[in-house]
Design an enzyme around this catalytic site. Structure first.
Site, short mmCIF file in Angstrom:
data_model
loop_
_atom_site.label_atom_id
_atom_site.label_comp_id
_atom_site.label_asym_id
_atom_site.label_seq_id
_atom_site.Cartn_x
_atom_site.Cartn_y
_atom_site.Cartn_z
N ARG A 96 43.56 42.17 41.99
CA ARG A 96 43.39 43.02 43.18
C ARG A 96 44.59 43.93 43.43
O ARG A 96 45.27 43.85 44.43
CB ARG A 96 43.07 42.15 44.39
N LYS A 148 32.93 41.18 59.46
CA LYS A 148 34.35 40.91 59.20
C LYS A 148 34.98 42.11 58.52
O LYS A 148 36.04 42.60 58.93
CB LYS A 148 34.49 39.69 58.29
N ASN A 149 34.31 42.64 57.49
CA ASN A 149 34.93 43.69 56.67
C ASN A 149 34.90 45.05 57.36
O ASN A 149 35.56 45.98 56.90
CB ASN A 149 34.28 43.73 55.29
N ARG A 156 37.32 31.76 57.28
CA ARG A 156 37.80 33.16 57.19
C ARG A 156 36.66 34.14 57.46
O ARG A 156 36.89 35.24 57.95
CB ARG A 156 38.35 33.43 55.78
N CYS A 192 44.66 36.99 44.17
CA CYS A 192 43.98 35.96 44.97
C CYS A 192 43.03 35.25 44.01
O CYS A 192 42.95 35.59 42.83
CB CYS A 192 43.25 36.57 46.15
N ASP A 237 29.77 40.35 47.16
CA ASP A 237 30.03 39.29 48.15
C ASP A 237 28.81 38.40 48.37
O ASP A 237 28.90 37.42 49.10
CB ASP A 237 30.45 39.90 49.50
C1 EPZ Z 1 36.52 44.87 49.98
O1 EPZ Z 1 37.66 44.45 49.27
C2 EPZ Z 1 36.02 43.64 50.73
N1 EPZ Z 1 37.06 43.18 51.66
C3 EPZ Z 1 35.68 42.54 49.73
O2 EPZ Z 1 35.15 41.43 50.47
C4 EPZ Z 1 34.61 43.05 48.78
O3 EPZ Z 1 34.33 42.07 47.81
C5 EPZ Z 1 35.12 44.34 48.09
O4 EPZ Z 1 35.49 45.32 49.09
C6 EPZ Z 1 34.06 44.96 47.18
O5 EPZ Z 1 32.91 45.25 47.93
C7 EPZ Z 1 37.25 43.84 52.82
O6 EPZ Z 1 36.57 44.81 53.12
C8 EPZ Z 1 38.31 43.30 53.73
P1 EPZ Z 1 37.79 47.12 46.31
P2 EPZ Z 1 38.61 45.55 48.54
O7 EPZ Z 1 39.04 47.88 46.57
O8 EPZ Z 1 38.67 46.77 49.37
C9 EPZ Z 1 39.76 46.87 42.01
C10 EPZ Z 1 34.94 39.21 51.16
O9 EPZ Z 1 34.47 38.23 50.56
N2 EPZ Z 1 40.82 47.71 42.60
O10 EPZ Z 1 36.48 47.81 46.42
O11 EPZ Z 1 39.85 44.88 48.15
C11 EPZ Z 1 39.79 45.45 42.58
O12 EPZ Z 1 40.72 44.67 41.86
C12 EPZ Z 1 35.85 40.17 50.44
O13 EPZ Z 1 34.67 39.51 52.36
C13 EPZ Z 1 41.79 48.27 41.76
O14 EPZ Z 1 41.76 48.08 40.55
O15 EPZ Z 1 37.72 45.84 47.26
C14 EPZ Z 1 38.39 44.97 42.38
O16 EPZ Z 1 38.23 44.50 41.07
C15 EPZ Z 1 36.19 39.71 49.03
N3 EPZ Z 1 42.78 49.02 42.31
C16 EPZ Z 1 37.56 46.26 42.58
O17 EPZ Z 1 38.47 47.35 42.41
C17 EPZ Z 1 42.84 49.26 43.66
O18 EPZ Z 1 43.76 49.99 44.10
C18 EPZ Z 1 36.93 46.36 43.96
O19 EPZ Z 1 37.97 46.40 44.89
C19 EPZ Z 1 41.85 48.69 44.50
C20 EPZ Z 1 40.85 47.93 43.96
#
Ligand code: EPZ
Length: 422
Positions: free
Chosen positions: A123, A22-23, A400, A118, A308
């Protein structure tokens, strides 16, 4: 709303096919915006998130067709009609923000709604904005939308991210493929989904190296051409179903699984007394002997233990021998499955980002509620091992990220059915 009824039914045996990630698919689909030529994805998973991304790309004017029962996605963004990603779509799925980088790179402008929080956390998108501004974009937040512009086009730059954000890495890499000059992205995320994205972009003519390491280098090119790409296996679905024989007993082969996708997770399972062996067709998983042992878990960016899989691992630790401490370092609120597991007799104490689980002999079936995608499947795993019946409500969360859950688990002997809601 539908629910899922699970009845503890002893050991599981057989094979479970693992779908495309998915990701990975959610970042590969926006990549179509980078080229006027068609991009076709094979091995795509059949999930509601993919339908949401399809609707978003179509709202921009892209042609997106789902073929072969959804396993092939044929896309073309030859003539887009909009560069605005509306709140009503983005709020449903944060990954909608992955159109920002491609739209900026191809058209020099984009208007993308902030996703809003969310269930698992605020996020924000500051890391995405900082990276794109390093490439020369001007981005302003107005009425809940990011208004981004790069009238003179993006320019390559050296940029170090404060945190190895997956989505920010994906947006910045996609934008940099069409920037003038060279971009060096430091502290980049190393997830396999990013490696898969880069392999697809390279097929489209992008000049990229270093994917899978913390430093990715991109030489901008004038344009990208079309391609066909097979979506990588879903390591989170893989890890989730590896836990089914671990929590219930028996032996299950996960078809399409590769150890390289789940090394740190498999190492944890091994330490807990669960064997994971590579076969011709995937990964075979079984308990080594008797009861699973408690192990500690800390979630980290890849190649660390995946956030995850934290909820699913917690379900296993609920019936392990001993006490396990699970530390969630990626998201600020990702223990909502804990109180639901406690309803099933689990012994869990949550303090901030740490959950302490003391294993019990057996969980008891109970009505529980899914709160987010990975929590929902954690409750199903617990129900598979519990005595009696567990009803998991709000399974739209499950749809999802997990295709054909009932069929896949029934196929290895689980007693599970989907109950149609009103
Ligand atoms: C991706 O989300 C995945 N989603 C998530 O999977 C996964 O949990 C996450 O990476 C971490 O591995 C997809 O790929 C569609 P991040 P993403 O940016 O890109 C903070 C699932 O269950 N952050 O690595 O949104 C954020 O708040 C989903 O399939 C900032 O502070 O994750 C979080 O605490 C859930 N500022 C941490 O970093 C930003 O600009 C990790 O976020 C971006 C992120």
């Amino acid at each position: 709303m539908d629910s899922i009824l699970v009845t503890g039914n002893g050991p599981l045996n057989g094979q479970i096919p693992i779908a495309g990630a998915k990701n990975a698919c959610l970042t590969l689909m926006p990549a179509t915006l980078l080229s006027e030529e068609p991009l076709t994805l094979t091995n795509a998973p059949r999930l509601s998130d993919i339908k949401t991304m399809t609707a978003l790309l179509q709202s921009l004017g892209a042609e997106v067709s789902s073929l072969q029962d959804g396993q092939v996605i044929a896309m073309s963004s030859h003539n887009l009609t909009s560069q605005t990603a509306d709140y009503d779509i983005v709020r449903k799925m944060r990954a909608s923000n992955l159109v920002l980088g491609p739209l900026l790179a191809r058209f020099g402008q984009a208007v993308v709604s902030l996703p809003g929080g969310c269930a698992i956390g605020a996020r924000p998108m500051d890391l995405h904005v900082e990276g794109l501004e390093a490439l020369g974009a001007e981005i302003e937040l107005k009425d809940g939308y990011l208004h981004a512009g790069a009238p003179g086009g993006l320019k390559g730059a050296v940029h170090e991210m404060r945190f190895a954000s997956v989505g920010a890495t994906e947006n910045i890499v996609m934008a940099a493929t069409l920037a003038k000059g060279t971009t060096v992205l430091k502290n980049a995320a190393r997830e396999p989904e990013i490696v898969d994205l880069v392999e697809c972009l390279r097929k489209m003519g992008a000049q990229i190296s270093g994917e899978g390491s913390s430093t990715i280098e991109i030489q901008g090119v004038d344009r990208l051409h079309g391609a066909t790409h097979q979506v990588v296996t879903d390591r989170i679905e893989l890890g989730t179903y590896m836990l089914a024989p671990a929590i219930c007993g028996g032996e299950v082969e996960l078809l399409g699984g590769r150890m390289s996708l789940v090394e740190s997770f498999a190492a944890k399972l091994d330490a807990a007394g669960v064997s994971v062996t590579e076969t011709q067709n995937g990964l075979k998983v079984a308990r080594k002997n008797g009861r699973v042992q408690a192990v500690d878990v800390v979630t980290e960016p890849f190649p660390g233990f995946p956030t995850d899989l934290q909820a699913q691992m917690m379900a296993l630790m609920c019936t392990a021998e001993g006490t396990s401490v699970l530390e969630e370092r990626i998201f600020e609120n990702r223990f909502m499955h804990a109180p639901e597991l406690v309803r099933m007799g689990a012994n869990i104490e949550v303090h901030g980002g740490t959950a302490t689980v003391t294993g019990v002999e057996a969980l008891k079936g109970a009505p529980v509620m899914a709160t987010d995608l990975r929590a929902s499947v954690s409750l199903i795993l617990a129900g598979l091992a519990a005595e009696g019946e567990t009803t998991v409500s709000r399974v739209y969360h499950l749809d999802r990220g997990y295709e054909h859950v009932v069929r896949k688990l029934e196929g290895v002997g689980a007693k599970i059915e989907r109950i149609k809601g009103e």
